[in-house]
Design a protein around this motif. Structure first.
Motif, PDB file in Angstrom:
ATOM      1  N   GLN A  12       1.004  -1.160   0.180  1.00 21.14           N
ATOM      2  CA  GLN A  12      -0.003   0.056  -0.068  1.00 21.14           C
ATOM      3  C   GLN A  12       0.935   1.301   0.194  1.00 21.14           C
ATOM      4  O   GLN A  12       0.276   2.401  -0.353  1.00 21.14           O
ATOM      5  CB  GLN A  12      -0.910   0.042   1.095  1.00 21.14           C
ATOM      6  N   GLY A  14       3.421   1.838  -1.777  1.00 21.86           N
ATOM      7  CA  GLY A  14       3.889   2.167  -3.309  1.00 21.86           C
ATOM      8  C   GLY A  14       2.778   1.959  -4.228  1.00 21.86           C
ATOM      9  O   GLY A  14       1.678   1.833  -3.962  1.00 21.86           O
ATOM     10  N   ARG A  15       3.284   1.882  -5.592  1.00 22.93           N
ATOM     11  CA  ARG A  15       2.451   1.667  -6.663  1.00 22.93           C
ATOM     12  C   ARG A  15       2.941   0.335  -7.482  1.00 22.93           C
ATOM     13  O   ARG A  15       4.004   0.386  -8.160  1.00 22.93           O
ATOM     14  CB  ARG A  15       2.428   2.909  -7.651  1.00 22.93           C
ATOM     15  N   GLN A  17       3.585  -3.203  -9.515  1.00 21.95           N
ATOM     16  CA  GLN A  17       3.494  -3.560 -10.826  1.00 21.95           C
ATOM     17  C   GLN A  17       2.466  -4.714 -10.697  1.00 21.95           C
ATOM     18  O   GLN A  17       2.551  -5.531 -10.051  1.00 21.95           O
ATOM     19  CB  GLN A  17       4.580  -3.959 -11.639  1.00 21.95           C
ATOM     20  N   THR A  75      -6.180  -2.965  -9.339  1.00 23.11           N
ATOM     21  CA  THR A  75      -5.062  -2.743  -8.231  1.00 23.11           C
ATOM     22  C   THR A  75      -5.419  -3.183  -7.201  1.00 23.11           C
ATOM     23  O   THR A  75      -5.153  -3.847  -6.097  1.00 23.11           O
ATOM     24  CB  THR A  75      -4.294  -1.745  -8.693  1.00 23.11           C
ATOM     25  N   LEU A  76      -6.618  -2.336  -6.673  1.00 20.13           N
ATOM     26  CA  LEU A  76      -7.072  -2.037  -5.213  1.00 20.13           C
ATOM     27  C   LEU A  76      -7.573  -3.394  -4.818  1.00 20.13           C
ATOM     28  O   LEU A  76      -7.257  -3.988  -3.553  1.00 20.13           O
ATOM     29  CB  LEU A  76      -8.143  -0.829  -5.264  1.00 20.13           C
TER      30      LEU A  76
END
Length: 122
Positions: A12, A14-15, A17, A75-76
């Motif tokens: 949570q 970062g972003r 891949q 993604t979430l």
């Protein structure tokens, strides 16, 4: 296993891949599949209907519910699923990991004779 759990807790921040999410989801599911048989064995030795058996079985049922759900499409939803898998994996590792001894069923005298199972020792 602990490394995978720690990676899941950091998602949570970062972003991540998509490939990282897929790999971590698969890894955590594999860890759970590895730890689950020992947990089932230990829980069965506690004696169905006991308070300890009910608590342990409830936790295992929650993990089974998480495992039965496919990874999310967004993604979430994947991050949420991975967090739940990590929590289940951590519980299995803490309560039923390889360093924990297998539960041994104790017995006590029955009022009607014979032996009744009691809470397992750890």
């Amino acid at each position: 296993m602990q490394h995978s759990i720690e990676r899941a807790h950091c998602l949570q921040a970062g972003r991540p891949q998509p490939t990282e999410l897929i790999e971590l989801d698969s890894t955590l599911r594999l860890h759970i599949a590895t730890l689950r048989p020992r947990a089932v064995e230990n829980i069965d030795r506690l004696g169905p209907g006991s308070i300890d058996w009910s608590r342990e079985q409830w936790s295992l049922d929650l993990i089974d519910d998480v495992i039965s759900q496919p990874p999310g499409d967004t993604t979430l939803s994947r991050i949420t699923s991975i967090a739940m898998l990590a929590r289940g994996c951590q519980w299995l590792l803490t309560h039923h990991g390889a360093s924990r001894p297998r539960a041994q069923a104790d017995t006590r005298p029955s009022p009607r004779g014979g032996r009744l199972p009691t809470k397992a020792t750890r």
